[in-house]
Design an enzyme around this catalytic site. Structure first.
Site, short mmCIF file in Angstrom:
data_model
loop_
_atom_site.label_atom_id
_atom_site.label_comp_id
_atom_site.label_asym_id
_atom_site.label_seq_id
_atom_site.Cartn_x
_atom_site.Cartn_y
_atom_site.Cartn_z
N ASP A 182 -39.97 -11.44 13.49
CA ASP A 182 -39.36 -10.43 14.41
C ASP A 182 -40.04 -10.75 15.61
O ASP A 182 -41.15 -10.80 15.90
CB ASP A 182 -39.55 -9.15 13.88
CG ASP A 182 -38.92 -8.18 15.10
OD1 ASP A 182 -37.64 -8.23 15.43
OD2 ASP A 182 -39.50 -7.29 15.40
N GLU A 276 -34.14 -14.19 14.24
CA GLU A 276 -33.31 -13.33 14.90
C GLU A 276 -32.56 -14.15 16.00
O GLU A 276 -33.30 -14.52 16.88
CB GLU A 276 -33.69 -11.92 15.29
CG GLU A 276 -32.30 -10.95 15.42
CD GLU A 276 -32.88 -9.43 15.70
OE1 GLU A 276 -32.03 -8.50 15.85
OE2 GLU A 276 -34.28 -9.35 15.93
N CYS A 329 -34.09 0.05 5.91
CA CYS A 329 -35.27 0.43 5.23
C CYS A 329 -35.40 -1.01 4.39
O CYS A 329 -34.56 -1.05 3.46
CB CYS A 329 -35.30 1.49 4.23
SG CYS A 329 -36.71 1.69 3.25
N CYS A 332 -35.56 0.16 0.31
CA CYS A 332 -34.37 0.72 -0.31
C CYS A 332 -32.90 0.25 0.26
O CYS A 332 -31.99 0.64 -0.34
CB CYS A 332 -34.37 2.32 -0.59
SG CYS A 332 -34.32 3.09 1.03
N CYS A 348 -38.66 6.30 6.16
CA CYS A 348 -37.38 6.28 5.53
C CYS A 348 -36.95 7.72 4.85
O CYS A 348 -37.65 8.26 4.12
CB CYS A 348 -37.28 5.10 4.48
SG CYS A 348 -35.94 5.13 3.52
N CYS A 351 -36.30 6.92 0.65
CA CYS A 351 -37.34 6.62 -0.21
C CYS A 351 -38.66 7.35 0.15
O CYS A 351 -39.66 7.33 -0.51
CB CYS A 351 -37.46 5.22 -0.70
SG CYS A 351 -37.82 4.46 0.84
N ASP A 358 -41.89 -3.21 13.48
CA ASP A 358 -41.64 -4.59 13.50
C ASP A 358 -41.77 -5.18 12.42
O ASP A 358 -41.02 -6.34 12.07
CB ASP A 358 -42.89 -5.14 14.69
CG ASP A 358 -42.38 -4.53 16.09
OD1 ASP A 358 -41.54 -4.37 16.50
OD2 ASP A 358 -43.46 -4.22 16.76
#
Length: 379
Positions: A182, A276, A329, A332, A348, A351, A358
């Site tokens: 990232d 990305e 997330c 999950c 999250c 979960c 990052d």
């Protein structure tokens, strides 16, 4: 594979004059061909006349000075114009081919190797068409067969040559490692294995020195204008201009050194690198971040990763820009929605796992890269 080797040149006064003539002739031919193609297209629209594609040879009768320089350099100008047109039709966002200006900070031309017209002599000289061997700083030997040479003059007045060689590049040993990256501004890169690489901020560190130097250049320009002297004849102005060019060159060299070392390290240690695909052109519209975005050079980093992966038998997978890497997330898969830039950590709601923004994004990019890679292999 094609690989370029760049070296510093030390031409004599006569050789520098020939280089200057060649830069000017290549620029002249490029602009003439661009003008004629535009006019031919207008006639095609008005009368239906067939579009003509001009060549450098047709201008040599009118401009006799074109015969003094390397004909292959002029032929390459035609190839570059054709490539610019191709890119415009394939990617209109890249823009219509632009006129070449003598005021551009970097001047260059490209010539091809035909039957040994480009060669290294005695380990100290470079043989080029139309000139005596030029002194070269050969810090390493070029490998493979020399296909072409690009001679360039920077804003600092330094001459360089880039020798494009065709060679066999052995692949790097496989490590079995897959990583997601990232890209950011606070940290240049955050990998899925938890490593955070700080942003060197090369331009920001030199910003104060550059600002002072540019103010001094502006004052010298005003003094020259007040005295009625053109800037080309103002020695103090030219000294300051070269000083600023050297500062920019130092920043560029530091940035390239960082990007090359980081990309090489990633290629050596990982088989698959997932990154990305960023819309940098759209991001720089934010004026608060534009300077930092230009300084960080994400596009250059991805480009270096891509061609080095092709050299050494590794893979770079680019995840589409709309992939919600910061919203999902990684544990999950719950999608928590868009988050403001100031939010660097979050929990999250599904979960309950605590996430570093990052690091979580890099894990999602890694998973998406593997999914894309597996999908491509099944096709």
């Amino acid at each position: 594979m094609l690989k370029a080797f760049k070296y510093r040149l030390k031409p004599t006064t006569q050789q520098a004059e020939l280089f200057a003539k060649t830069f000017g002739c290549v620029r002249k031919v490029y602009n003439l061909m661009l003008h004629d193609r535009i006019e031919s297209y207008k006639k095609h629209q008005d009368t239906g006349e067939k579009i003509k594609f001009p060549t450098p040879a047709q201008y040599k009768h009118e401009f006799l000075f074109l015969k003094e320089v390397d004909s292959l350099a002029l032929a390459n100008a035609q190839l570059h114009l054709n490539a610019a047109y191709r890119q415009f039709f394939q990617q209109p966002a890249s823009g219509f081919p632009q006129w070449k200006s003598r005021k551009h900070p970097v001047q260059s031309y490209t010539t091809n190797n035909q039957h040994g017209t480009i060669a290294i002599k005695e380990g100290r000289y470079l043989k080029l068409p139309k000139t005596e061997p030029v002194r070269i700083k050969l810090h390493r030997q070029p490998q493979g067969v020399i296909k072409s040479a690009t001679i360039s003059l920077t804003a600092c007045g330094k001459y360089f040559v880039s020798l494009l060689c065709e060679m066999n590049i052995p692949p790097k040993p496989k490590t079995g490692s897959v990583i997601g990256i990232d890209l950011g501004l606070t940290n240049f890169a955050i990998s899925s294995d938890g490593v955070k690489i700080p942003n060197p901020r090369t331009l920001s560190k030199t910003a104060v020195t550059l600002a002072k130097a540019q103010r001094k250049l502006s004052r010298r320009a005003q003094h020259a204008k007040k005295d009625g002297r053109p800037l080309s004849e103002s020695r103090n102005y030219q000294k300051q201009r070269i000083l600023i060019a050297k500062l920019h060159e130092k920043v560029s060299n530091q940035r390239n050194d960082f990007l090359n070392k980081l990309s090489t390290d990633l290629i050596n240690n990982h088989d698959v690198i997932s990154v990305e695909s960023l819309n940098v052109k759209g991001l720089v519209r934010n004026h608060k971040l534009a300077r930092s975005l230009h300084d960080v050079s994400w596009s250059s980093f991805i480009s270096k990763l891509t061609y080095k992966a092709a050299w050494y038998g590794k893979q770079v997978v680019q995840v589409e820009r709309w992939f919600p890497s910061s919203q999902l997330c990684s544990a999950c898969g719950h999608r928590g929605g868009k988050k403001a830039l100031r939010i660097r950590e979050w929990n999250c709601p599904s979960c309950g796992i605590h996430h570093d923004r990052d690091l979580n994004a890099s894990l999602n990019i890694r998973a998406e890269g593997l999914r894309l890679l597996q999908g491509a292999e099944t096709l």
